[in-house]
Design a protein around this motif. Structure first.
Motif, PDB file in Angstrom:
ATOM      1  N   ALA A 170      37.078 -62.752  -2.846  1.00 46.25           N
ATOM      2  CA  ALA A 170      36.490 -62.614  -1.248  1.00 46.25           C
ATOM      3  C   ALA A 170      36.395 -63.842  -0.761  1.00 46.25           C
ATOM      4  CB  ALA A 170      35.383 -61.592  -1.472  1.00 46.25           C
ATOM      5  N   GLN A 171      35.620 -64.780  -1.516  1.00 46.24           N
ATOM      6  CA  GLN A 171      35.293 -66.046  -1.094  1.00 46.24           C
ATOM      7  C   GLN A 171      36.678 -66.935  -0.376  1.00 46.24           C
ATOM      8  OE1 GLN A 171      33.465 -68.533  -3.752  1.00 46.24           O
ATOM      9  NE2 GLN A 171      32.854 -70.188  -2.326  1.00 46.24           N
ATOM     10  N   GLY A 172      37.812 -66.714  -1.381  1.00 47.05           N
ATOM     11  CA  GLY A 172      39.054 -67.189  -1.122  1.00 47.05           C
ATOM     12  C   GLY A 172      39.647 -66.841   0.222  1.00 47.05           C
ATOM     13  N   LEU A 173      39.599 -65.344   0.498  1.00 51.72           N
ATOM     14  CA  LEU A 173      39.979 -64.637   1.520  1.00 51.72           C
ATOM     15  C   LEU A 173      39.281 -64.941   2.827  1.00 51.72           C
ATOM     16  CD1 LEU A 173      42.253 -62.758   2.867  1.00 51.72           C
ATOM     17  CD2 LEU A 173      40.562 -60.910   2.326  1.00 51.72           C
ATOM     18  N   VAL A 174      37.899 -65.075   2.503  1.00 47.87           N
ATOM     19  CA  VAL A 174      36.991 -65.330   3.884  1.00 47.87           C
ATOM     20  C   VAL A 174      37.256 -66.532   4.209  1.00 47.87           C
ATOM     21  CG1 VAL A 174      34.622 -65.509   4.560  1.00 47.87           C
ATOM     22  CG2 VAL A 174      35.207 -63.567   3.013  1.00 47.87           C
ATOM     23  N   SER A 175      37.509 -67.757   3.279  1.00 49.74           N
ATOM     24  CA  SER A 175      37.819 -68.978   3.634  1.00 49.74           C
ATOM     25  C   SER A 175      38.903 -69.236   4.815  1.00 49.74           C
ATOM     26  CB  SER A 175      37.831 -69.978   2.414  1.00 49.74           C
ATOM     27  OG  SER A 175      39.264 -69.426   1.929  1.00 49.74           O
ATOM     28  N   GLU A 205      47.457 -62.290  -5.151  1.00 47.22           N
ATOM     29  CA  GLU A 205      46.804 -62.492  -6.283  1.00 47.22           C
ATOM     30  C   GLU A 205      45.081 -62.083  -5.673  1.00 47.22           C
ATOM     31  OE1 GLU A 205      46.967 -66.305  -7.737  1.00 47.22           O
ATOM     32  OE2 GLU A 205      48.832 -65.786  -8.890  1.00 47.22           O
ATOM     33  N   ILE A 206      44.887 -62.684  -4.492  1.00 44.59           N
ATOM     34  CA  ILE A 206      43.557 -62.294  -3.977  1.00 44.59           C
ATOM     35  C   ILE A 206      43.252 -60.845  -3.948  1.00 44.59           C
ATOM     36  CG2 ILE A 206      42.112 -62.481  -1.776  1.00 44.59           C
ATOM     37  CD1 ILE A 206      43.173 -65.407  -1.570  1.00 44.59           C
ATOM     38  N   LEU A 229      35.697 -57.302   3.743  1.00 47.99           N
ATOM     39  CA  LEU A 229      36.041 -56.783   4.912  1.00 47.99           C
ATOM     40  C   LEU A 229      34.751 -57.322   5.933  1.00 47.99           C
ATOM     41  CD1 LEU A 229      37.221 -55.165   7.189  1.00 47.99           C
ATOM     42  CD2 LEU A 229      36.063 -53.012   6.256  1.00 47.99           C
ATOM     43  N   THR A 230      33.452 -57.152   5.086  1.00 45.47           N
ATOM     44  CA  THR A 230      32.492 -57.604   5.837  1.00 45.47           C
ATOM     45  C   THR A 230      32.227 -58.932   6.280  1.00 45.47           C
ATOM     46  OG1 THR A 230      31.097 -55.623   4.649  1.00 45.47           O
ATOM     47  CG2 THR A 230      29.755 -57.493   5.778  1.00 45.47           C
ATOM     48  N   GLU A 231      32.776 -59.677   5.362  1.00 47.69           N
ATOM     49  CA  GLU A 231      32.662 -61.157   5.530  1.00 47.69           C
ATOM     50  C   GLU A 231      33.661 -61.631   6.593  1.00 47.69           C
ATOM     51  OE1 GLU A 231      30.042 -63.073   4.727  1.00 47.69           O
ATOM     52  OE2 GLU A 231      29.106 -61.320   3.654  1.00 47.69           O
TER      53      GLU A 231
END
Length: 993
Positions: A41-46, A24-25, A85-87
């Motif tokens: 993006a926030q969910g993946l970076v976390s 889903e992300i 990707l950047t984060e």
């Protein structure tokens, strides 16, 4: 026989776990909605923060998925995946990973492998991979992992090579690749990194032969600014600066992206992308932001090697002579318009002051002039952008008008382009801008940009029209709360008109024609007409204008005065100016409408003298008499009746002219003295209403006896008020009666009149042909079928020929006189209708100010008669309107009161009976309503004077009812008695008290 086929068994799938949340992300990262992408993006970076200690395999798989996502053209995938990707890279390498074997080199390998196009893909898939590499490079650089101490410097150069290799091979991506490196320079400066990084970037740009490209110029300039101590490759630019003045020619070719074939000499190394983009290249911002606006008038120039190209020189060389050169393509001119638009929207006033260059304005004018031209829409947007800038920054109007109409533009810009660009600009200009614009217009009137007399006259007419528009636009500020005072600007405009309209100035080239001077005099009248509507300027500017004419005639500063003034006239004018001076002194001491009115009347009367009006001389003498009575030292309020009558006559003289200026002036002055109008003065106004709308009526009013004198303002273009011909021709049916039978009768009469007119025209033609035949000694063939042509072939001697010529001349002379008489009749009718309109305007002012005076009731019967008799619908409606306004105002204490004069009550009774008699005449429905209103007003006056009068009033109405029943000549309508009955119901209670 049936055969059994073997049934194949399905292969068992290997069980594996699917992370639904992760799926889903990745799906949300491609969403077109910003908030969904950011949340994903926030969910993946976390999951990759240092405290989560992500495994290397997890990191590798995620990076592979993200880099692969950058190569997708689905929705907004590149934006969402790039952010994630950047984060992720930032989090993964935010702390030292000493025990980890996964480093920056591995990230670059994944990026390179995932974005590599093998050649077996479709064209679209290859483009997607190229964009994926581009977005991946940007994400890697933004994450900062390349600039960590532990990262080998070679990784940075590898990224540069991959970016520039893509730019070199795929020229359509060169701008985007250059943008990444350009922004990286600022990022490195913010990180306070060593100059070796930018030195490597510039060295790589040069090695790929991109130094002499827009991208190379932008990167070089950014490095020079952000890293002044950086050591850059030698012999690329003069003095190591693309903006060195000696590089202006090369810079022009580079910025317009000339092809290699177009370049020569030392610019041979410049590179073209070979691709045209409808958006402006980012390098233009980089260059423009680093040019300064120097004083173009300054002759001193710094000889320092570090001196840079000024904005003025840059715009002239690179934009005007480059993009807008006559040989440039439409695509490059398109860029030029984008730059023009950009400076208009974002540039400083100093920059915008220099962008109206010759080639640009020429292109703008040509493209605006023809709608089907390729760049017409861009030119229209540019013109709109100019207007928007002026609306936000009114001082910019001076720059814009000077640019469009000055030395680089065309004098009649609006005419050539078929727009109202300049007209709108001057309307929005403030006083500061106008102080610069008006002198330009004066110069253009003097030298209109052409030596051809006809073209010069046309250009001067256009300029004068724009100046008049300024007056009209700014005159309105006199009635509004405005911080701006346009008095000096308005006077300056009118003084310029005066200079060229009334004096034989030798400086204009070519010389002004008489027609142009007449036009300018009309412009003065039109300007003053607009100013009279302003409370702020009405009493000051007209006086300033006539004083300017007088002073110019005395000093001869502008040449010989075109009006011949004899000693007697000169003496009258001097006396008038003495009175004007006294009025000005009084005006400063007290606020009195009469002072301002006299000042205005004097000023415009003197202006008429200066315009050659012979009648104005006698008006000056009469005006002096009025001034002495009303405003003089021997002012006696009981002895102003003669002066009041004379003043009315003067105002009627002005009102008779077909000029808006004199109409407005007569209304203003009349309004100031309306309460002093006498019975004789009112009778003068009434006599005009009762005059016929014909040549006979005009001769009666003006006593011209058909001498053919024409109004001095007849040829005015803006100031003249003419009656609509349709009103004169199509509204004759206004005299029709109230019922159907009478309407039919009138229609029959109109038809009969039409037939009679046709018969009259046919008779005139027949008479002309008969006279012509008699003069020639011939006949019409259809009148004598047996006639022989032998007589027509007979020879005539000289005496007989002369006799025939004389007869022919007489016949055609008579024909011309007949046609002239028809025109005279039509003109006379128009003049009378115009005059009656003006008088009705004055009477409307009179009833508003003096409705409570018993004298005002003298208007009732004339207005009723006019509404019934006039063959012009406009006049009839206006008469009804004045009467309706009058009766509406006469309420309560405002009802006229009968004075102590013994004859006054009887005169009012006679008026009531006359109104009832007038109501019995056949007329339109509005006439009956007006008669009823007038009758009830008189009834109110009589009853207010004496309640017992109601009995006699009832008798008057009863007699009228009797006439309606018994007389076939009484055409009174039922509504007349309905109104009376309604009034009786409402008034009965008051009458019984």
């Amino acid at each position: 026989m049936a055969f059994n086929r073997p049934v194949g068994r399905k292969r068992r799938r290997e069980p594996y776990n699917v992370d639904i949340k992760l799926v889903e992300i990745y799906e949300d990262l491609a969403s077109e909605k910003d908030e969904i992408r950011l949340r994903a993006a926030q969910g993946l970076v976390s999951q990759f923060t240092p405290d989560k200690s992500p495994a290397e395999e997890q990191i590798k798989k995620t990076l592979q998925r993200l880099f692969r996502g950058l190569c997708s053209s689905r929705k907004a995938a590149r934006i969402g995946f790039s952010i994630a990707l950047t984060e992720v890279l930032t989090q993964v390498f935010s702390v030292a990973r000493e025990s980890s074997e996964f480093g920056v080199a591995d990230v670059l390998n994944i990026w390179e492998s995932q974005s590599n196009a093998t050649g077996s893909e479709t064209g679209q898939e290859q483009r997607d991979h190229h964009f994926g590499r581009l977005f991946g490079a940007e994400a890697i650089i933004k994450s900062g992992i390349l600039f960590q101490p532990s990262t080998p410097f070679a990784e940075w150069t590898k990224v540069l090579d991959l970016i520039l290799d893509l730019a070199h091979k795929k020229t359509w991506l060169r701008e985007e690749c250059g943008w990444i490196i350009y922004r990286c320079v600022y990022d490195l400066s913010a990180r306070q990194m060593d100059a070796t990084f930018v030195e490597a970037a510039v060295e790589r740009v040069c090695s790929y032969e991109l130094a002499r490209s827009p991208e190379g110029v932008a990167v070089w300039l950014a490095v020079k600014d952000m890293f002044p101590t950086a050591e850059l490759p030698a012999k690329v630019w003069k003095h190591d600066d693309p903006l060195d003045p000696k590089e202006r020619g090369n810079l022009a070719k580079i910025m317009k992206e000339s092809s290699a074939e177009e370049n020569d000499g030392e610019n041979k190394g410049s590179k073209s992308s070979g691709v045209w983009n409808s958006k402006l290249h980012f390098a233009w911002d980089a260059v423009i932001s680093r040019t300064s606006v120097k004083d173009a008038s300054s002759k001193t120039k710094t000889k320092s090697k570090s001196s840079r190209l000024s904005f003025v020189d840059f715009w002239t060389e690179v934009v005007d002579n480059g993009l807008f050169a006559s040989s440039s393509s439409d695509e490059r001119k398109y860029w030029g318009f984008l730059l023009f638009h950009k400076i208009l929207n974002e540039g400083s006033l100093q920059q915008a002051n220099h962008i109206f260059t010759k080639n640009l304005v020429r292109c703008l004018t040509n493209q605006l002039a023809v709608e089907d031209r390729y760049l017409h829409r861009m030119a229209a947007k540019a013109a709109k952008a100019i207007q928007i800038r002026v609306s936000k920054e009114p001082i910019f109007a001076a720059v814009a008008v000077r640019g469009l109409m000055g030395s680089n533009g065309v004098v009649n810009f609006d005419q050539v382009t078929k727009t109202k660009t300049v007209e709108k600009l001057v309307a929005d200009a403030n006083s500061e801008a106008l102080t610069e614009i008006v002198p330009l217009f004066e110069t253009l009137l003097k030298n209109p940009g052409t030596t051809d007399e006809k073209a010069a006259a046309s250009n001067r007419q256009f300029v004068a029209g724009i100046m008049l528009n300024i007056v009209r636009a700014k005159a309105a500020t006199g009635n509004a709360e405005s911080d701006e005072d346009y008095q000096s600007v308005l006077e300056q405009i009118l003084f310029i008109f005066v200079r060229f309209a009334y004096f034989m100035d030798s400086t204009p080239e070519p010389a002004l024609t008489q027609a142009t001077q007449e036009l300018l005099r009309n412009r003065i009248n039109s300007a003053l007409n607009s100013l009279l509507a302003s409370r702020k300027y009405a009493a000051t500017i007209p006086y300033a204008v006539v004083r300017q004419i007088r002073d110019g005639a005395k000093s001869k500063e502008y040449g010989k005065f075109i009006i011949n003034i004899d000693d007697k006239l000169d003496e009258s004018v001097k006396t008038a100016f003495k009175s004007l001076k006294k009025l000005s002194s009084k005006e400063k001491k007290e606020e009195n409408p009469s002072i301002a009115a006299f000042k205005l009347l004097y000023s415009l009367t003197v202006l008429q003298v200066y315009s050659g009006d012979a009648d104005a001389v006698s008006m000056l003498d009469e005006l002096e008499f009025c001034y002495g009575k009303f405003m003089g030292e021997e002012n006696n309020s009981e002895d102003t009746s003669d002066a009041s009558d004379a003043l009315v006559e003067i105002l009627l003289s002005f009102a008779s002219k077909q000029s808006q200026l004199f109409r407005r002036m007569s209304e203003q002055v009349f309004g100031a003295f309306a309460d002093q109008v006498t019975e004789n003065g009112l009778e003068s106004l009434i006599s005009i209403l009762e005059a016929k709308e014909s040549l006979a009526g005009q001769q009666e009013m003006f006593d011209d006896q058909g001498d053919g004198d024409e109004d001095d303002d007849e040829d005015e273009e803006d100031d003249v008020e003419m009656v609509d011909a349709e009103d004169l021709d199509s509204d004759v049916e206004v005299v029709s009666g109230g019922d159907a039978s009478e309407s039919e009768s009138d229609e029959e009469e109109d038809d009969d009149e039409g037939e009679e007119e046709n018969e009259e025209n046919a008779a005139e033609i027949a008479e002309f042909e008969a006279k012509l035949a008699a003069a020639l000694g011939t006949h019409r063939a259809d009148q004598d079928p047996n006639a022989s042509d032998s007589d027509s072939d007979a020879d005539m001697n000289d005496d007989e020929m002369e006799e025939v010529d004389e007869k022919l001349a007489n016949v055609f002379r008579a024909r011309h006189q007949a046609a002239s008489q028809v025109k005279d009749k039509k003109d006379a009718r128009e003049n009378m209708v115009n005059f009656k309109n003006r008088v009705l305007d004055l009477l409307e002012i009179f009833v508003k100010k003096c409705h409570s005076r018993l004298l005002a009731m003298d208007l009732l019967l004339p207005l009723l008669r006019l509404a019934r008799r006039s063959t012009v619908k406009q006049i009839a409606n206006k008469a009804n309107s004045v009467l309706r306004e009058y009766t509406k105002l006469c309420k309560g204490n405002a009802i006229p009161k009968i004075s102590g004069d013994d004859n006054a009550p009887e005169a009012v009774w006679e008026l009531l009976r006359a109104i009832h008699k007038e109501a019995g005449h056949s007329g339109p429905p509005a006439h009956t309503t007006a008669c009823s209103q007038a009758s009830l007003l008189v009834v109110k006056v009589l009853v207010a004077h004496d309640k017992a009068a109601i009995a006699d009033v009832v008798d008057v109405y009863a007699a009228t009812r009797k006439g309606q029943l018994m007389s076939s000549k009484c055409h009174i309508q039922p509504s007349f008695f309905t109104d009376w009955n309604n009034w009786c119901v409402s008034a009965s209670k008051q009458l019984k008290n």
